[in-house]
Design a protein around this motif. Structure first.
Motif, short mmCIF file in Angstrom:
data_model
loop_
_atom_site.label_atom_id
_atom_site.label_comp_id
_atom_site.label_asym_id
_atom_site.label_seq_id
_atom_site.Cartn_x
_atom_site.Cartn_y
_atom_site.Cartn_z
N ARG A 93 0.86 -0.95 -0.05
CA ARG A 93 0.21 0.19 0.13
C ARG A 93 0.68 1.01 -0.27
N PHE B 227 -3.79 6.94 -2.00
CA PHE B 227 -3.02 5.58 -1.72
C PHE B 227 -3.30 4.95 -2.96
N GLN C 199 -3.32 0.95 -3.36
CA GLN C 199 -3.29 -0.85 -3.24
C GLN C 199 -2.80 -1.61 -4.10
#
Length: 122
Positions: free
Chosen positions: A18, A79, A81
């Motif tokens: 992540r 972010f 992922q």
């Protein structure tokens, strides 16, 4: 303006990471945010984007189904992922920001962050 990417590392094939990018943008929620990557000997390529206006996301075909971009406007952070990592995902990953349209973000972002290295190897 600073875009501080973190979260990269060495991971085995099939693993997950992540990535985070903290942005010092006063009106972060107005900015379209994106991730790019550059593999050794290759050009930098667009990976994913997320709209500032409505949160709509878009992924490059090469990462669809494995990469998910998201954002936390309260924390000024975007972010990425990354699941089911493959050796070909090895690259320096960069975050980017642009207050103009998504098209500008994908072609020529106004702000770039420093990269974070992702290495996928057994």
């Amino acid at each position: 303006v600073q875009l501080q990417a973190s979260g990269g590392g060495l991971v085995q094939p099939g693993g997950t990471l992540r990535l985070s990018c903290a942005a010092s943008l006063r009106t972060f929620n107005n900015y379209n945010m994106g991730w790019f990557r550059q593999a050794p000997g290759a050009e930098r390529e667009f990976v994913a984007s997320i709209s500032g206006s409505n949160g709509a996301t878009y992924n490059a075909d090469s990462v669809k189904g494995r990469f998910t971009i998201s954002r936390d406007n309260a924390e000024n952070t975007v972010f990425l992922q990354i699941n089911s990592l493959r050796p070909e995902d090895t690259a320096v990953y960069y975050c980017a920001a642009d207050i103009r349209g998504i098209g500008w973000l994908k072609r020529d972002p106004y702000y770039w962050g420093q990269g974070t290295q992702v290495t996928v190897s057994s």
